[in-house]
Design a protein around this motif. Structure first.
Motif, PDB file in Angstrom:
ATOM      1  N   TYR A  99       0.911  -1.196  -0.097  1.00  0.00           N
ATOM      2  CA  TYR A  99       0.128   0.076   0.083  1.00  0.00           C
ATOM      3  C   TYR A  99       0.852   1.247   0.195  1.00  0.00           C
ATOM      4  O   TYR A  99       0.498   2.247   0.680  1.00  0.00           O
ATOM      5  CB  TYR A  99      -0.959   0.109   1.159  1.00  0.00           C
ATOM      6  CG  TYR A  99      -1.338  -1.332   1.590  1.00  0.00           C
ATOM      7  CD1 TYR A  99      -2.055  -2.092   0.477  1.00  0.00           C
ATOM      8  CD2 TYR A  99      -1.673  -1.798   2.712  1.00  0.00           C
ATOM      9  CE1 TYR A  99      -2.899  -3.291   0.899  1.00  0.00           C
ATOM     10  CE2 TYR A  99      -2.287  -2.994   3.012  1.00  0.00           C
ATOM     11  CZ  TYR A  99      -2.734  -3.757   1.988  1.00  0.00           C
ATOM     12  OH  TYR A  99      -3.394  -4.881   2.454  1.00  0.00           O
ATOM     13  N   GLU A 158      -6.228   2.661  -2.402  1.00  0.00           N
ATOM     14  CA  GLU A 158      -6.805   3.231  -3.489  1.00  0.00           C
ATOM     15  C   GLU A 158      -7.656   4.647  -3.655  1.00  0.00           C
ATOM     16  O   GLU A 158      -7.669   5.451  -4.409  1.00  0.00           O
ATOM     17  CB  GLU A 158      -7.988   2.085  -3.847  1.00  0.00           C
ATOM     18  CG  GLU A 158      -7.457   0.832  -4.334  1.00  0.00           C
ATOM     19  CD  GLU A 158      -8.373  -0.330  -4.275  1.00  0.00           C
ATOM     20  OE1 GLU A 158      -9.528  -0.203  -4.072  1.00  0.00           O
ATOM     21  OE2 GLU A 158      -8.055  -1.377  -5.005  1.00  0.00           O
ATOM     22  N   GLN A 169      -5.806  -1.818   1.570  1.00  0.00           N
ATOM     23  CA  GLN A 169      -6.054  -1.565   0.377  1.00  0.00           C
ATOM     24  C   GLN A 169      -7.029  -0.557   0.028  1.00  0.00           C
ATOM     25  O   GLN A 169      -6.722   0.176  -1.191  1.00  0.00           O
ATOM     26  CB  GLN A 169      -6.596  -2.918  -0.325  1.00  0.00           C
ATOM     27  CG  GLN A 169      -6.814  -3.048  -1.908  1.00  0.00           C
ATOM     28  CD  GLN A 169      -5.246  -2.680  -2.694  1.00  0.00           C
ATOM     29  OE1 GLN A 169      -4.310  -3.159  -2.352  1.00  0.00           O
ATOM     30  NE2 GLN A 169      -5.330  -2.435  -3.637  1.00  0.00           N
ATOM     31  N   TYR A 170      -8.162  -0.618   0.807  1.00  0.00           N
ATOM     32  CA  TYR A 170      -9.055   0.674   0.338  1.00  0.00           C
ATOM     33  C   TYR A 170      -8.563   2.045   0.627  1.00  0.00           C
ATOM     34  O   TYR A 170      -8.787   2.952  -0.226  1.00  0.00           O
ATOM     35  CB  TYR A 170     -10.182   0.227   1.337  1.00  0.00           C
ATOM     36  CG  TYR A 170     -11.263   1.311   1.204  1.00  0.00           C
ATOM     37  CD1 TYR A 170     -12.230   1.628   0.200  1.00  0.00           C
ATOM     38  CD2 TYR A 170     -11.448   2.438   2.282  1.00  0.00           C
ATOM     39  CE1 TYR A 170     -13.165   2.691   0.005  1.00  0.00           C
ATOM     40  CE2 TYR A 170     -12.243   3.749   2.240  1.00  0.00           C
ATOM     41  CZ  TYR A 170     -13.044   3.447   0.971  1.00  0.00           C
ATOM     42  OH  TYR A 170     -14.005   4.583   0.890  1.00  0.00           O
ATOM     43  N   GLU A 196      -6.813   7.872  -5.781  1.00  0.00           N
ATOM     44  CA  GLU A 196      -8.050   8.369  -6.392  1.00  0.00           C
ATOM     45  C   GLU A 196      -7.989   9.889  -6.438  1.00  0.00           C
ATOM     46  O   GLU A 196      -7.967  10.727  -7.488  1.00  0.00           O
ATOM     47  CB  GLU A 196      -9.211   7.814  -6.089  1.00  0.00           C
ATOM     48  CG  GLU A 196     -10.432   8.440  -6.568  1.00  0.00           C
ATOM     49  CD  GLU A 196     -11.700   7.931  -6.244  1.00  0.00           C
ATOM     50  OE1 GLU A 196     -12.745   8.168  -6.390  1.00  0.00           O
ATOM     51  OE2 GLU A 196     -11.727   6.819  -5.531  1.00  0.00           O
TER      52      GLU A 196
END
Length: 1033
Positions: free
Chosen positions: A984, A1006, A1002-1003, A1010
């Motif tokens: 990560y 991301e 992971q969330y 983003e």
């Protein structure tokens, strides 16, 4: 590169690293092998009248000698200078950098080569280094003495007064008379001595660097500045003089300029025997012939002048060094001469990138003990910590440098004074200093990883310290102290950005110890142990995002309800009706969201329970909490609808009350107000979009049969309804707020904020003029296009140079016509301009938005251009010496640096669509940060908003400790070769500046990727608004 004899200098004896100066090689190329052979000695006369001898190989090209001189001086901007010598016909010529030295200087023992200024830039503020400006000042002094720089008596006396100030310091009549008696700056100086002393009396407190700056400011306005006359005759046989400058070719009669041919008008330059030919571009409005012819004394004179013209054109007009022509197979026709070296644009880009070391030097003629740039006194540097929330000078580590205790600060100061006593010989190398900062924008985090290592070394027991005095590195080019090669502090020069004064009298932006404290560095084992205690499912991290962003939102509300309200209560500057309007609508919101946050945190605490972290239960959901509070929030909609009225009433009050305007401006200077005040007023509207995004992700994640799906879907429906109702109002307010923000950024325009005007795009473009390509800041609206330059104000505002109404405008690509990449010609009804973008992508964005704006102007009856009027002069005009360079931190006497300022230094652009997207793409949370050369990871609370990352030690802090504007940065994942063996991790890099950030899942990884990607890559199309839904208020 040829090798020169290594002569010891004061710097090398102290152990300072050698400065390689500016290399003309492209990245990845290696310098040519030095030709072997016998060495020849060349005598070089410097601008301070000293002579140095350099040994170079016989077959070495002229560039080897030129580089040797620049290295000897530690001169970074050496491309402005050249070597001049008399040839075998006693004619002064420039040393060709490509030809062997021996073929040009036939009898080196009997020739003295002069090191002088060759290229005089249009604006001396483009010279980044104090040493460069000092050498230019010496050149002006030399030209005055030789009668080459002619001007009236008043200008002459003023020039000499600045020279005297730099050499002997403040005015003293007795000392002045003695000095002027011993030093003759011009022939017949006696007649001007009283006027010189009268001017000198006015320069009290002016440092040598300031005197150089003022000297060049006066000199550059003189007609003969940087001019070398070349005798010639026109077609009628009239005696004239030709000269070449940065703008083009000039024609003089005596010392009076009678004509000028700008580079933009010149199509071709050539010579034929003694005739010098100028072929002009066809112009129906010009009375000149297509080709002009001048007769010079000989072919050699003619060719020499032609070479100088070719070099000036290439240096000032081209983006990069011209490529060599292929050699002909059989025979050649004409000269093969070409310009060799970096162009001015390449020099400016190199210095902005910070790829060099700044060095100290001694002024030979100066009797003043201080030999550093005019910066803040070392004793001021640690008055307040931290000082660095939004700096825009590219350092390698843009966050923080260590701040020692007061006791240590005193020791550093004493060490600095001791170090300052060791002066190096004139113009020679001196102890290693900090690097030049980029003229762009980031926070001040120079050399932090090295500093952290050194502090960890210092914290170890004494027995573990190495016996040698290791290098201690702080924040060399952004703080007041830099560390020399022996481990002792030396005073660093403040960095300079284009178009600004060198005298940046700032307190040092030494950064908070919170971000550099070795105890804050977490070990990997600690992180793994902590990570295992928490849930790992995606829904948990979505709920956690709701909590972390709610914390930031609550802090933003407190800026209004607590900080702003407290400041207003102490000052009688705001009408009671306006006070009631603002605080009666914000206080209920703050009270409600305080309870909302408490409920989310309580649910997360249950979700994170140690004993049942992986056992699903009714408390492992968030949709019910969101639904309950969003339904309650609908009752507060009346307060949200009032934000339109609040914003407009506040701006109206500011317009009508100078006292309120000053109060709001002063409040924006407080650290807690890390964004423009109006942005905080719009935060409740932005937050609705955040709730909608969170619920959309949650509904997308849950399967339809999940226990939390029904509540989440109901909450999404409720918040979507609220957003739909307020969406039109949000766009109007965002445009209104942006126009007012730009109004603060611009000087020289009134009535920017008028009904019907819509902001579309802002950004940096190069405008083609008689002086070549010049950087300008453009602002595009639905009815008009403004172009501006950096103004000389402490608030970093932009001065409006002109405007083009969009009604009736046409646009066409013109790369082939002007020979400039990514070039556009904009033709208005009364004026045309030629602009160039920095890349094809930037050009496409501007092309599309300008065409859209032209179409809108054609279809609508927009505001008339006459509504634009020049604003009166600044009520508090600043002299050049009052202006600061790119700030090294968010300093107390400056408002937060605007996004326009970032775009200027990063050569980026932003559309209104990008701004609307940035309001949706906001994120908060903990991240681990690591630098390129550091070992440990530091845990920081990070808030991403307004295209910038703000760094805190914890979410409880009231103001950020550092910031990193992300426009222009690249976002990638580390490669295997970078040895970041962690999950990560994402990487941010801009030129040579590299940062690694590590997320917890992971969330979150991301999500950070983003939102950051939305800031680092501007949208290529303006899609926020349809033509059917203009956002005029």
């Amino acid at each position: 590169m040829g090798e020169t004899e290594q002569r010891p200098t004061a710097g090398s004896r102290l152990g300072a690293q050698e400065n390689a100066g500016i290399s003309t090689l492209e990245h990845g190329q290696k310098p040519p092998v030095t030709p072997p052979g016998k060495l020849i000695s060349i005598k070089i006369q410097m601008l301070d009248d000293t002579q140095e001898t350099f040994d170079v190989p016989q077959r070495a090209p002229g560039k080897v000698l030129h580089d040797a001189v620049c290295n000897h001086l530690n001169l970074v901007e050496g491309d402005y200078f050249g070597l001049e010598f008399p040839d075998h016909k006693k004619m002064m010529v420039w040393l060709d950098l490509l030809k062997p030295v021996m073929k040009q200087i036939r009898r080196p023992k009997h020739v003295v080569v002069k090191f002088v200024v060759k290229f005089f830039p249009p604006d001396h503020t483009q010279l980044q280094e104090e040493l460069t400006r000092y050498l230019f000042a010496l050149q002006v002094k030399q030209d005055l003495a030789q009668g080459r720089l002619t001007c009236n008596d008043t200008s002459t006396a003023l020039l000499i007064s600045h020279i005297v100030q730099s050499e002997i310091g403040d005015f003293d009549e007795t000392i002045d008379r003695e000095h002027l008696a011993k030093n003759k700056y011009i022939p017949q100086q006696e007649a001007l001595e009283d006027k010189i002393m009268e001017f000198h009396r006015n320069h009290m407190g002016q440092t040598p660097a300031e005197s150089d700056f003022q000297l060049l400011e006066i000199a550059r306005r003189l007609e003969m500045y940087g001019i070398r006359l070349h005798p010639a005759k026109d077609r009628e046989g009239t005696k004239i003089n030709l000269a070449v400058a940065n703008t083009g070719i000039l024609v003089f009669q005596g010392h009076t300029k009678i004509n000028a041919f700008n580079w933009a008008k010149v199509r071709k330059l050539s010579f034929k025997r003694k005739r010098f030919l100028i072929k002009l571009r066809p112009d129906v409005n010009s009375s000149f012939q297509d080709t002009l012819e001048f007769l010079m004394a000989s072919r050699d004179f003619c060719k020499s002048f032609w070479k100088i013209c070719v070099e000036h054109h290439a240096f000032f007009r081209l983006f990069e060094e011209p490529k060599p022509k292929p050699k002909p197979v059989l025979f050649s026709r004409g000269s093969s001469f070409r310009f060799s070296g970096r162009t001015q644009k390449q020099v400016l880009d190199y210095v902005k990138e910070g790829g060099h070391k700044k060095v100290q030097f001694e002024r030979k003629h100066s009797k003043i003990h201080s030999i550093r740039s005019p910066t803040a006194q070392p004793s001021e540097q640690q008055t307040e910590v931290p000082k660095q929330s939004s700096s825009f000078a590219h350092g390698e580590n843009n966050d923080v440098a260590a701040v020692q205790s007061c006791r240590q600060g005193k020791e550093l100061k004493a060490s600095t004074e001791d170090a300052g006593q060791h002066k190096s010989p004139s113009l020679k190398k001196s102890p290693k200093e900090g690097r030049k900062v980029d003229g762009a924008v980031v926070s001040t985090v120079e050399k932090e990883e090295e500093a952290a290592k050194d502090r960890m070394q210092q914290n170890r027991p004494q027995s573990q310290q190495p016996s040698t005095g290791g290098s201690l590195t702080g924040s060399p080019h952004l703080s007041e102290l830099s560390i020399n090669s022996q481990g002792g502090p030396s005073v660093a020069n403040m960095s300079l950005s284009p178009n600004l004064s060198p005298d940046a009298k700032q307190s040092s932006p030494l950064i908070s110890p919170l971000l550099n404290d070795p105890s804050c560095i977490r070990t990997d084992d600690e992180e793994e142990v902590k990570r295992k205690r928490f849930p790992t499912e995606k829904a948990y991290f979505i709920a956690k995002e709701a909590a972390t962003t709610e914390r930031t939102y609550l802090k933003d509300l407190e800026v209004i309800t607590s900080w702003f309200q407290s400041a207003v209560s102490k000052e009688d500057c705001m009408p009671e009706t306006l006070k009631n309007l603002i605080f009666s609508n914000f206080e209920p919101l703050h009270k409600f969201h305080t309870g909302f946050l408490k409920e989310i945190e309580q649910r997360l605490a249950l979700w994170e329970g140690r004993s049942n972290a992986h056992i699903k239960g009714d408390y492992q959901r968030i949709g019910d909490v969101m639904l309950k509070n969003i339904q309650s929030m609908k009752q507060l909609s009346i307060h949200l609808w009032k934000h339109n009225e609040i914003l407009m009433e506040l701006e109206s009050g500011i317009k009508n009350s100078r006292k309120l305007e000053t109060f709001c401006r002063d409040f924006e200077l407080q650290k807690v107000c890390y964004l423009p005040l109006n942005t905080f007023l719009l935060r409740p509207l932005h937050r609705l979009m955040h709730y909608k995004q969170i619920m959309e992700r949650l509904c997308k994640h849950y399967p339809p049969n999940h226990i939390d799906f029904r509540d989440s879907r109901a909450a999404l429906a409720e918040i979507s309804e609220m957003v739909a109702q307020l969406h039109g109002n949000m766009i109007k307010m965002e445009n209104f707020q942006k126009l007012h923000e730009l109004k603060k950024d611009l000087i020289g325009i009134d009535n920017l904020v008028i009904p019907g005007r819509e902001f579309i795009r802002l950004g940096s473009l190069s405008k083609l003029s008689g002086k070549g390509l010049q950087q300008r800041m453009f602002f595009l609206f639905n009815d008009i296009l403004l172009y501006t330059s950096r103004g000389l104000t402490a608030s970093n505002q932009f001065k409006v140079h002109g405007h083009l109404p969009l009604y009736g405008m046409t646009m066409e690509e013109s790369e082939e016509e002007w020979g400039v990449p990514y070039c556009l010609t904009l033709r208005g009804q009364h004026q045309s301009i030629v602009v160039a973008a920095s890349s094809r992508a930037e050009m496409d964005k501007w092309t599309e938005d300008i065409q859209m704006a032209i179409d809108l102007a054609e279809k609508s009856s927009g505001p008339a251009p006459e509504l634009l009027a020049s604003s009166p002069p600044d009520n508090n005009p600043l002299s050049v010496s009052d202006c600061t360079s790119l700030p090294a931190g968010l300093i107390s006497d400056q408002r937060p640096v605007s996004i326009s300022y970032v775009c200027w230094y990063r050569m980026q652009s932003l559309s209104f669509y990008d701004i609307l997207q940035s309001n949706e793409n906001q994120l908060s949370g903990n991240l681990l940060r690591k630098f390129k050369n550091s070992n440990g990871w530091q845990k920081l609370w990070v808030v991403f908003t307004n295209f910038c990352m703000f760094f805190y030690k914890s979410h409880q802090d009231n103001h950020p400790l550092a910031s990193l504007p992300l426009l222009g940065y690249s976002l990638t994942i580390p490669s295997e070769s970078e040895n970041i063996h962690k999950d990560y991790v994402f990487k941010l890099h801009f030129k040579s500046h590299v940062y690694y950030f590590r997320a917890e899942s992971q969330y979150t990884f991301e999500r950070w990727m983003e939102v950051i990607r939305s800031a680092t890559s501007s949208a290529s199309r303006t899609r926020a608004l349809s033509h059917k839904e203009p956002h005029a208020y």
